[in-house]
Design an enzyme around this catalytic site. Structure first.
Site, mmCIF file in Angstrom:
data_model
loop_
_atom_site.group_PDB
_atom_site.id
_atom_site.type_symbol
_atom_site.label_atom_id
_atom_site.label_comp_id
_atom_site.label_asym_id
_atom_site.label_seq_id
_atom_site.Cartn_x
_atom_site.Cartn_y
_atom_site.Cartn_z
ATOM 1 N N ASP A 45 0.819 -1.211 0.000
ATOM 2 C CA ASP A 45 0.000 0.000 0.000
ATOM 3 C C ASP A 45 0.856 1.266 0.000
ATOM 4 O O ASP A 45 0.487 2.278 -0.594
ATOM 5 C CB ASP A 45 -0.926 0.005 1.218
ATOM 6 C CG ASP A 45 -2.133 -0.908 1.029
ATOM 7 O OD1 ASP A 45 -2.357 -1.367 -0.110
ATOM 8 O OD2 ASP A 45 -2.842 -1.156 2.015
ATOM 9 N N GLU A 122 -5.297 9.935 4.277
ATOM 10 C CA GLU A 122 -5.649 10.867 5.340
ATOM 11 C C GLU A 122 -4.681 12.032 5.430
ATOM 12 O O GLU A 122 -3.590 12.013 4.871
ATOM 13 C CB GLU A 122 -5.705 10.166 6.701
ATOM 14 C CG GLU A 122 -4.361 9.873 7.347
ATOM 15 C CD GLU A 122 -3.669 8.646 6.833
ATOM 16 O OE1 GLU A 122 -2.490 8.771 6.408
ATOM 17 O OE2 GLU A 122 -4.275 7.564 6.839
ATOM 18 N N ASP A 149 -4.019 16.183 21.291
ATOM 19 C CA ASP A 149 -2.788 15.887 20.549
ATOM 20 C C ASP A 149 -2.893 16.289 19.093
ATOM 21 O O ASP A 149 -1.900 16.695 18.479
ATOM 22 C CB ASP A 149 -2.465 14.400 20.642
ATOM 23 C CG ASP A 149 -1.906 14.008 22.000
ATOM 24 O OD1 ASP A 149 -1.722 14.908 22.848
ATOM 25 O OD2 ASP A 149 -1.656 12.803 22.217
ATOM 26 N N THR A 160 -9.539 2.865 7.220
ATOM 27 C CA THR A 160 -9.006 1.643 7.824
ATOM 28 C C THR A 160 -7.543 1.796 8.227
ATOM 29 O O THR A 160 -6.970 0.865 8.793
ATOM 30 C CB THR A 160 -9.110 0.462 6.834
ATOM 31 O OG1 THR A 160 -8.359 0.773 5.655
ATOM 32 C CG2 THR A 160 -10.560 0.192 6.464
ATOM 33 N N TYR A 162 -4.662 4.982 9.604
ATOM 34 C CA TYR A 162 -4.377 5.667 10.867
ATOM 35 C C TYR A 162 -5.661 6.074 11.586
ATOM 36 O O TYR A 162 -5.730 6.045 12.818
ATOM 37 C CB TYR A 162 -3.504 6.891 10.593
ATOM 38 C CG TYR A 162 -2.981 7.559 11.841
ATOM 39 C CD1 TYR A 162 -2.135 6.868 12.720
ATOM 40 C CD2 TYR A 162 -3.330 8.864 12.164
ATOM 41 C CE1 TYR A 162 -1.660 7.471 13.869
ATOM 42 C CE2 TYR A 162 -2.849 9.477 13.308
ATOM 43 C CZ TYR A 162 -2.019 8.776 14.159
ATOM 44 O OH TYR A 162 -1.551 9.374 15.293
ATOM 45 N N ASN A 163 -6.669 6.441 10.825
ATOM 46 C CA ASN A 163 -7.953 6.816 11.416
ATOM 47 C C ASN A 163 -8.482 5.750 12.367
ATOM 48 O O ASN A 163 -8.962 6.054 13.462
ATOM 49 C CB ASN A 163 -8.970 7.066 10.296
ATOM 50 C CG ASN A 163 -10.390 7.143 10.794
ATOM 51 O OD1 ASN A 163 -10.833 8.134 11.346
ATOM 52 N ND2 ASN A 163 -11.147 6.070 10.576
ATOM 53 N N LYS A 164 -8.387 4.481 11.960
ATOM 54 C CA LYS A 164 -8.882 3.399 12.815
ATOM 55 C C LYS A 164 -8.089 3.310 14.110
ATOM 56 O O LYS A 164 -8.641 3.046 15.181
ATOM 57 C CB LYS A 164 -8.824 2.067 12.065
ATOM 58 C CG LYS A 164 -9.373 0.880 12.861
ATOM 59 C CD LYS A 164 -9.322 -0.399 12.053
ATOM 60 C CE LYS A 164 -9.909 -1.564 12.846
ATOM 61 N NZ LYS A 164 -9.149 -1.863 14.075
ATOM 62 N N SER A 165 -6.782 3.562 14.033
ATOM 63 C CA SER A 165 -5.940 3.437 15.221
ATOM 64 C C SER A 165 -6.222 4.524 16.257
ATOM 65 O O SER A 165 -5.903 4.343 17.430
ATOM 66 C CB SER A 165 -4.457 3.463 14.828
ATOM 67 O OG SER A 165 -4.065 4.748 14.411
ATOM 68 N N ALA A 184 -6.604 12.018 21.308
ATOM 69 C CA ALA A 184 -6.406 12.341 22.727
ATOM 70 C C ALA A 184 -6.922 13.732 23.073
ATOM 71 O O ALA A 184 -6.199 14.585 23.569
ATOM 72 C CB ALA A 184 -4.927 12.222 23.095
#
Length: 271
Positions: A45, A122, A149, A160, A162-165, A184
């Site tokens: 990816d 993103e 943050d 799916t 960084y957004n998901k994390s 955060a």
């Protein structure tokens, strides 16, 4: 049919690139790195993201095909042992494709200048020295003042990543829109934000106005853009996000179902 090949530098990707070029030549396909109809990426990816930005000016003229030489990716459909099938698909190509929304980004400065970016996955905005404080406007109306943050703004396919994390929702890529997720955030009796991901529609406009110009970093996919406090009189005023007019197109020879990808990546064979 004009085909470009974009590979990473691993030994396996270079081997597949060499093999694919030989098979394409036998089939009468033209290798054209500058004005292709189809761009084949070999790697993962990350390689496809790099190819997307490399060919960004040609998005309305090209389709992508991804070959993964490592772990299964969300954008890479073909395995390194399927070159014969892929070449046959290229020879029999009839223009079939599937497209996904992109994110349009503008960094606006006090002198009227604008830096423009397009994201496949993103964009994030963070402060690397202290709590980030910014006003969040939705369709030009103040919605909240964020403290935390940072913020992550993602496309449906990028939901799916960084957004998901950071706790964002996974969006169906058939939705034309984008998403805002908090990193955060500070929520107490004094400071308050919504505290939940927000999904915007195709006509929505999100604007972030930073309260302090020092220490911020903005990303567009894998690229980091440091937001300098000033260059002479040039100071950052705001960052805006909306659905881009252009879309990314994939040649739909074997474009896997999005939810199959989600299941395979995050659930697997779990019972």
């Amino acid at each position: 049919m004009r085909v470009a090949i974009y590979n990473n530098e691993t030994a396996e990707s270079q081997r597949i690139s060499k093999l694919l070029k030989a098979e394409m030549s036998k089939a009468g396909l033209v290798l054209d790195q500058n004005a292709p109809n189809v761009v084949i990426t070999i790697g993962g990816d990350g390689t496809l993201l790099s190819a997307f930005h490399h060919y960004e000016a040609l998005l309305d003229k090209i389709r992508f095909v991804g070959i993964h030489t490592g772990h299964l990716g969300f954008y890479t459909d073909w395995r390194n042992y399927e070159m014969d099938d892929l070449v046959e698909s290229l020879v029999n190509d009839s223009g079939q494709s599937v497209s996904y929304p992109l994110l349009d980004m503008h960094a606006i400065y006090s002198d009227g200048s604008i830096d423009h970016y397009t994201a496949l996955n993103e964009s994030t905005v963070r402060n690397i020295t202290k709590t980030m404080v910014c006003d969040v406007f939705i369709n030009n109306e103040l919605f909240e003042t964020f403290r935390g943050d940072g913020l992550c703004i993602s496309t449906p396919t990028g939901s799916t990543a960084y957004n998901k994390s950071v706790g964002g929702a996974i969006m169906d890529p058939q939705i034309v829109g984008f998403q805002l997720a908090e990193m955060a955030s500070l929520n107490n009796r004094v400071f308050r934000t919504l505290g939940s991901p927000i999904i915007f529609g195709s006509e929505s406009k999100l604007m972030l106005r930073l309260k302090d110009l020092n220490g911020h970093v903005m990303t567009c996919d894998r690229d980091q853009v440091r937001l300098k406090p000033s260059v002479g009189e040039r100071k950052l005023v705001e960052i805006t996000y909306q659905v881009a007019k252009k879309r990314i197109n994939f040649a739909q020879y074997r474009h896997n179902n999005f939810w199959h990808r989600v299941k395979d990546s995050f659930i697997g064979g779990a019972k």
